[in-house]
Design a protein around this motif. Structure first.
Motif, PDB file in Angstrom:
ATOM      1  N   ARG A 107       0.856  -1.190   0.000  1.00 12.85           N
ATOM      2  CA  ARG A 107       0.000   0.000   0.000  1.00 12.85           C
ATOM      3  C   ARG A 107       0.889   1.236   0.000  1.00 12.85           C
ATOM      4  O   ARG A 107       1.876   1.295   0.747  1.00 12.85           O
ATOM      5  CB  ARG A 107      -0.913  -0.011   1.218  1.00 12.85           C
ATOM      6  CG  ARG A 107      -1.893   1.148   1.327  1.00 12.85           C
ATOM      7  CD  ARG A 107      -2.735   0.995   2.587  1.00 12.85           C
ATOM      8  NE  ARG A 107      -3.542   2.157   2.856  1.00 12.85           N
ATOM      9  CZ  ARG A 107      -4.852   2.229   2.620  1.00 12.85           C
ATOM     10  NH1 ARG A 107      -5.479   1.200   2.102  1.00 12.85           N
ATOM     11  NH2 ARG A 107      -5.533   3.326   2.910  1.00 12.85           N
ATOM     12  N   VAL A 108       0.510   2.203  -0.825  1.00  7.54           N
ATOM     13  CA  VAL A 108       1.228   3.475  -0.880  1.00  7.54           C
ATOM     14  C   VAL A 108       0.193   4.588  -0.775  1.00  7.54           C
ATOM     15  O   VAL A 108      -0.838   4.544  -1.468  1.00  7.54           O
ATOM     16  CB  VAL A 108       2.025   3.605  -2.192  1.00  7.54           C
ATOM     17  CG1 VAL A 108       2.562   5.013  -2.375  1.00  7.54           C
ATOM     18  CG2 VAL A 108       3.161   2.586  -2.227  1.00  7.54           C
ATOM     19  N   THR A 109       0.479   5.556   0.072  1.00  3.39           N
ATOM     20  CA  THR A 109      -0.412   6.705   0.242  1.00  3.39           C
ATOM     21  C   THR A 109       0.348   7.976  -0.108  1.00  3.39           C
ATOM     22  O   THR A 109       1.453   8.199   0.404  1.00  3.39           O
ATOM     23  CB  THR A 109      -0.934   6.801   1.681  1.00  3.39           C
ATOM     24  OG1 THR A 109      -1.643   5.586   1.998  1.00  3.39           O
ATOM     25  CG2 THR A 109      -1.893   7.973   1.839  1.00  3.39           C
ATOM     26  N   VAL A 110      -0.241   8.781  -0.975  1.00  4.45           N
ATOM     27  CA  VAL A 110       0.377  10.049  -1.366  1.00  4.45           C
ATOM     28  C   VAL A 110      -0.689  11.130  -1.415  1.00  4.45           C
ATOM     29  O   VAL A 110      -1.889  10.833  -1.460  1.00  4.45           O
ATOM     30  CB  VAL A 110       1.064   9.959  -2.740  1.00  4.45           C
ATOM     31  CG1 VAL A 110       2.220   8.956  -2.709  1.00  4.45           C
ATOM     32  CG2 VAL A 110       0.073   9.612  -3.822  1.00  4.45           C
ATOM     33  N   SER A 111      -0.260  12.358  -1.419  1.00  2.00           N
ATOM     34  CA  SER A 111      -1.172  13.485  -1.546  1.00  2.00           C
ATOM     35  C   SER A 111      -1.335  13.862  -3.012  1.00  2.00           C
ATOM     36  O   SER A 111      -0.409  13.689  -3.822  1.00  2.00           O
ATOM     37  CB  SER A 111      -0.650  14.689  -0.767  1.00  2.00           C
ATOM     38  OG  SER A 111      -0.584  14.393   0.612  1.00  2.00           O
ATOM     39  N   GLU A 112      -2.494  14.376  -3.322  1.00  2.00           N
ATOM     40  CA  GLU A 112      -2.754  14.793  -4.694  1.00  2.00           C
ATOM     41  C   GLU A 112      -1.731  15.839  -5.115  1.00  2.00           C
ATOM     42  O   GLU A 112      -1.391  16.741  -4.344  1.00  2.00           O
ATOM     43  CB  GLU A 112      -4.167  15.367  -4.809  1.00  2.00           C
ATOM     44  CG  GLU A 112      -4.650  15.538  -6.241  1.00  2.00           C
ATOM     45  CD  GLU A 112      -6.142  15.823  -6.308  1.00  2.00           C
ATOM     46  OE1 GLU A 112      -6.684  16.416  -5.357  1.00  2.00           O
ATOM     47  OE2 GLU A 112      -6.765  15.460  -7.317  1.00  2.00           O
ATOM     48  N   GLY A 113      -1.215  15.678  -6.329  1.00  2.00           N
ATOM     49  CA  GLY A 113      -0.210  16.595  -6.843  1.00  2.00           C
ATOM     50  C   GLY A 113       1.211  16.144  -6.587  1.00  2.00           C
ATOM     51  O   GLY A 113       2.154  16.671  -7.203  1.00  2.00           O
ATOM     52  N   ALA A 114       1.390  15.176  -5.704  1.00  2.00           N
ATOM     53  CA  ALA A 114       2.737  14.683  -5.417  1.00  2.00           C
ATOM     54  C   ALA A 114       3.193  13.741  -6.519  1.00  2.00           C
ATOM     55  O   ALA A 114       2.398  13.225  -7.306  1.00  2.00           O
ATOM     56  CB  ALA A 114       2.747  13.957  -4.071  1.00  2.00           C
TER      57      ALA A 114
END
Lengths: 114, 113
Positions: free
Chosen positions: A10-17
């Motif tokens: 699982r990978v979590t990132v913020s929008e735009g990153a």
């Protein structure tokens, strides 16, 4: 034996990153490599594929992947993610032998926070 | 538009009953595949086919049969369904000329009670 490893479940990132999803393979000869995406409750869709030539391949929706023979890797990248990129991403390997089968990684679930 | 379709999209079956999942492709690909997808296991290959009349065992064929009566159609048959076969099943067609690039159907959700 041939294998595909996606080390991040699982990978979590913020929008735009920016994004990198990792894929490592094990195969002694020339691999043929794929990335697929699966949106919720849908089938898998082909994102991009590498057969030969330029190690950086472009795919749909601004995704690209880089093949590295020395590192036995085929990492998926995107410069700026959108919330709609949230999905499960699968890396796969074809040995293009008589078996005509793909060897699949277990997938990486990408969550993009708005 | 070339496509892979599956029917039914959802199925509830009883233990011991017979279940047939159908797949149709208009890609004119020789190769076709049946997978199941379960949490923690990714995609697992059940049966595949190189063309009409041929079926091959995949990695987890026990409890399943396959039938390829034509280039377009590939069926997966559960003669005696068990609760352990509750899963999402995907059919795919494969382009052997392009190093096994596979194109998937939308999936069938099977619940065996």
């Amino acid at each position: 034996a041939q294998s595909v490893t996606q080390p991040d479940a699982r990978v979590t990132v913020s929008e735009g990153a920016s994004l990198q999803l990792r894929c490592k393979y094990s195969y002694s000869a020339t691999p043929y490599l794929f990335w697929y995406v699966q949106y919720p409750r849908q089938g898998l869709q082909l994102l991009l594929k590498y057969y030969s030539g330029d190690p950086v391949v472009q795919g749909v929706n601004s995704f690209e992947a880089e093949f590295s023979k020395s590192n036995s890797s085929f990492h998926l990248q995107k410069a700026s993610v959108h919330w709609s990129d949230s999905a499960v991403y699968f890396c796969a390997l074809s040995t293009a032998g008589d078996n005509s089968k793909l060897i699949w990684g277990l997938g990486t679930s990408l969550v993009v926070n708005p | 538009e070339a496509a892979v379709t599956q029917s039914p999209r959802n199925k509830v079956a009883v233990t011991g009953g017979k279940v047939t999942l159908s797949c149709n492709q208009t890609n004119n690909h020789n190769n076709m595949y049946w997978y199941r997808q379960d949490t923690g296991h990714g995609l697992r290959l059940i049966h595949y086919s190189y063309g009409a009349g041929s079926t091959e065992k995949g990695d987890i064929p026990d409890g399943y049969k396959a039938s390829r009566p034509s280039q377009e159609n590939f069926s997966l048959i559960l003669e005696l369904a068990t609760p352990s076969q509750t899963s999402v099943y995907f059919c795919a067609s494969g382009d052997a000329a392009r190093f096994d690039t596979q194109y998937f159907g939308p999936g069938t959700r099977l619940l065996v009670l």
